[in-house]
Design a protein around this motif. Structure first.
Motif, PDB file in Angstrom:
ATOM      1  N   PRO A  77       0.763  -1.154   0.027  1.00  0.00           N
ATOM      2  CA  PRO A  77      -0.110   0.038  -0.118  1.00  0.00           C
ATOM      3  C   PRO A  77       0.886   1.042   0.123  1.00  0.00           C
ATOM      4  CG  PRO A  77      -0.799  -1.746   1.537  1.00  0.00           C
ATOM      5  CD  PRO A  77       0.499  -1.980   1.092  1.00  0.00           C
ATOM      6  N   VAL A  78       0.629   2.205  -0.821  1.00  0.00           N
ATOM      7  CA  VAL A  78       1.352   3.436  -0.923  1.00  0.00           C
ATOM      8  C   VAL A  78       0.504   4.732  -0.441  1.00  0.00           C
ATOM      9  CG1 VAL A  78       2.397   5.059  -2.544  1.00  0.00           C
ATOM     10  CG2 VAL A  78       2.483   2.564  -2.873  1.00  0.00           C
ATOM     11  N   ALA A  79       1.052   5.742   0.321  1.00  0.00           N
ATOM     12  CA  ALA A  79       0.493   6.710   0.915  1.00  0.00           C
ATOM     13  C   ALA A  79       0.891   7.890   0.168  1.00  0.00           C
ATOM     14  CB  ALA A  79       0.586   7.035   2.439  1.00  0.00           C
ATOM     15  N   GLY A  80       0.013   8.600   0.021  1.00  0.00           N
ATOM     16  CA  GLY A  80       0.511  10.057  -0.875  1.00  0.00           C
ATOM     17  C   GLY A  80      -0.533  10.573  -1.712  1.00  0.00           C
ATOM     18  N   GLU A  81      -0.469  11.768  -2.157  1.00  0.00           N
ATOM     19  CA  GLU A  81      -1.190  12.463  -2.938  1.00  0.00           C
ATOM     20  C   GLU A  81      -1.415  11.788  -4.479  1.00  0.00           C
ATOM     21  OE1 GLU A  81      -2.047  16.762  -5.249  1.00  0.00           O
ATOM     22  OE2 GLU A  81      -0.418  16.579  -4.314  1.00  0.00           O
ATOM     23  N   LEU A  82      -2.674  11.388  -4.531  1.00  0.00           N
ATOM     24  CA  LEU A  82      -2.990  10.728  -5.734  1.00  0.00           C
ATOM     25  C   LEU A  82      -2.773  11.406  -7.162  1.00  0.00           C
ATOM     26  CD1 LEU A  82      -4.405   8.236  -7.054  1.00  0.00           C
ATOM     27  CD2 LEU A  82      -6.789   9.287  -6.745  1.00  0.00           C
ATOM     28  N   VAL A  83      -2.075  10.964  -7.935  1.00  0.00           N
ATOM     29  CA  VAL A  83      -1.814  11.548  -9.249  1.00  0.00           C
ATOM     30  C   VAL A  83      -2.319  10.393 -10.470  1.00  0.00           C
ATOM     31  CG1 VAL A  83       0.164  12.178 -10.971  1.00  0.00           C
ATOM     32  CG2 VAL A  83       0.339  12.595  -8.358  1.00  0.00           C
ATOM     33  N   GLU A  84      -3.100  10.773 -11.068  1.00  0.00           N
ATOM     34  CA  GLU A  84      -3.870   9.914 -12.425  1.00  0.00           C
ATOM     35  C   GLU A  84      -3.412  10.435 -13.320  1.00  0.00           C
ATOM     36  OE1 GLU A  84      -8.022   8.874 -11.463  1.00  0.00           O
ATOM     37  OE2 GLU A  84      -8.156  10.928 -10.620  1.00  0.00           O
ATOM     38  N   THR A  85      -3.057   9.182 -14.277  1.00  0.00           N
ATOM     39  CA  THR A  85      -2.416   9.537 -15.477  1.00  0.00           C
ATOM     40  C   THR A  85      -3.637   9.567 -16.703  1.00  0.00           C
ATOM     41  OG1 THR A  85      -2.142   7.092 -16.167  1.00  0.00           O
ATOM     42  CG2 THR A  85      -0.184   8.418 -15.061  1.00  0.00           C
ATOM     43  N   ALA A  86      -4.760   9.227 -16.316  1.00  0.00           N
ATOM     44  CA  ALA A  86      -5.913   9.094 -17.307  1.00  0.00           C
ATOM     45  C   ALA A  86      -6.106  10.258 -17.958  1.00  0.00           C
ATOM     46  CB  ALA A  86      -7.240   8.432 -16.745  1.00  0.00           C
ATOM     47  N   GLY A  87      -5.723  11.429 -17.498  1.00  0.00           N
ATOM     48  CA  GLY A  87      -6.187  12.752 -18.074  1.00  0.00           C
ATOM     49  C   GLY A  87      -5.477  12.978 -19.455  1.00  0.00           C
ATOM     50  N   ILE A  88      -4.130  12.378 -19.368  1.00  0.00           N
ATOM     51  CA  ILE A  88      -3.537  12.414 -20.995  1.00  0.00           C
ATOM     52  C   ILE A  88      -3.926  11.186 -21.789  1.00  0.00           C
ATOM     53  CG2 ILE A  88      -1.896  14.223 -20.062  1.00  0.00           C
ATOM     54  CD1 ILE A  88       0.160  11.677 -19.761  1.00  0.00           C
ATOM     55  N   SER A  89      -4.678  11.185 -22.828  1.00  0.00           N
ATOM     56  CA  SER A  89      -4.995  10.145 -23.461  1.00  0.00           C
ATOM     57  C   SER A  89      -5.095  10.302 -25.135  1.00  0.00           C
ATOM     58  CB  SER A  89      -6.292   9.434 -23.051  1.00  0.00           C
ATOM     59  OG  SER A  89      -7.366  10.281 -23.118  1.00  0.00           O
ATOM     60  N   GLY A  90      -5.017   9.317 -25.644  1.00  0.00           N
ATOM     61  CA  GLY A  90      -5.397   9.402 -26.919  1.00  0.00           C
ATOM     62  C   GLY A  90      -4.161   8.743 -27.954  1.00  0.00           C
TER      63      GLY A  90
END
Length: 367
Positions: free
Chosen positions: A33-46
């Motif tokens: 398990p990892v604690a920390g601010e969530l960073v999502e990559t789904a915003g850069i797609s195509g």
């Protein structure tokens, strides 16, 4: 944090003041398990480039795997490394992304014949832990000097940097396939048959065994006439191993790829990599509630009681055991990834210090 451009990723990571938890589509909850601010990559797609004639595709890391598979299927092509869908096994939801596939080096049954995900990678773009944008490789296979980021990022689970774009090689879809099924065979006999098939000249692209059903499976793919001939010759090679039948059911391999026999069943799941000849010894030593063998016996999936450390039963057997599914408490108390020896650990630590000098990317996920 859900940046929509590579530049925004770099700015956000450079400005981060604490640990970051890197997530693609959220379908592969693997690792401690990892604690920390969530960073999502789904915003850069195509998909930014697809050249079917060159067997080359370039896509942003947050692009869904289903979008990529649909695009290449329309040109009668496929991702030859047959990426696994972890959702059924892990009980997760969300949408699998190509960046997540690469970060976990996800590879299915066809790995024994065409290689792993990393072997189909041509290039990557990424943002490291200092917020620097780095790139490596391109759109053709070639030799490299210095750090081979394409290989380093494949299977790094976001601990060296955040993927923003990947380029990879695709291959044509096989015209047809046939699976030879050996019935009522024990593990020792099954592994012998799988090894005989893989050692034959008939280009086996899948070799698996289900201990519960006592069935071994060997897949051949290609042009129809060739498959018919090679399947017939393979039966001759396997003649001494027992009763056989032949199937053209493609869903059989989807089930093996996704370990569907474990879906919805209680218990922890381990992924063990060993020499195929050691597979029967692993099954005997562990005594798992359920098992599935792939890659000719070199990959073993085990379902065991919650909280059990199967490594204690594998003393003396060379290989790696990874805890794939368990409670957060178990994943925090047991090493999820197989402990590295001292030399490999020093190399791993040096790489992480180089690419993530502040130690903020998926801290602790790999131990």
């Amino acid at each position: 944090m859900r940046p929509e451009t590579e530049a925004a990723f770099a700015e956000n990571i450079a400005a981060a003041r604490g640990p970051l938890r890197i997530v693609g589509g959220g379908t592969r909850d693997i690792g401690a398990p990892v604690a920390g601010e969530l960073v999502e990559t789904a915003g850069i797609s195509g998909i930014t480039l697809y050249e079917p004639s060159a067997l080359t595709l370039v896509a942003k890391a947050g692009t869904s795997l289903s979008e990529i598979e649909a695009a290449v299927a329309a040109e009668n092509q496929r991702l030859a490394f047959e990426p696994m869908d972890h959702r059924g096994l892990l009980g997760t939801s969300g949408t699998s992304t190509i960046g997540g596939c690469v970060a976990a080096n996800v590879s299915g049954p066809r790995r024994i014949s065409v290689g792993a995900c990393r072997d189909h990678m041509l290039g990557v773009r990424m943002v490291d832990g200092a917020g620097r944008i780095l790139k490596n490789g391109g759109r053709v296979m070639k030799n490299v000097t210095g750090y081979d980021l394409v290989k380093l990022m494949s299977g790094s689970f976001g601990t060296l940097g955040v993927l923003t774009e990947v380029s990879l090689k695709v291959l044509p879809v096989a015209q047809t396939q046939a699976t030879t099924i050996l019935h009522d065979v024990d593990a020792l006999r099954a592994v012998g048959a799988l090894s005989a098939g893989l050692g034959s000249p008939y280009e086996v692209t899948g070799a698996a065994y289900d201990p519960a059903l006592r069935e071994a499976y060997l897949r051949i793919e290609g042009f129809e006439d060739s498959v018919t001939y090679r399947a017939g010759e393979l039966k001759k090679v396997l003649a001494g191993f027992g009763e056989m039948s032949v199937s053209d059911d493609v869903t059989l391999w989807e089930g093996i790829r996704d370990v569907s026999v474990f879906h919805g069943k209680e218990g922890d799941v381990w992924r063990v990599s060993v020499r195929p000849s050691d597979a029967p010894a692993v099954l005997e030593a562990v005594g798992a509630d359920a098992a599935l063998l792939d890659w000719g016996g070199g990959l073993i999936w085990l379902r065991v009681a919650e909280g059990r450390d199967v490594r204690t039963a594998l003393q003396g057997i060379s290989g790696h055991a990874t805890l794939v599914r368990a409670s957060a408490q178990t994943r925090a108390s047991l090493p999820v990834f197989h402990p590295e020896d001292a030399g490999v650990r020093r190399l791993s630590d040096a790489l992480r210090a180089k690419f993530d000098p502040r130690g903020i990317l998926n801290t602790g996920l790999m131990g």
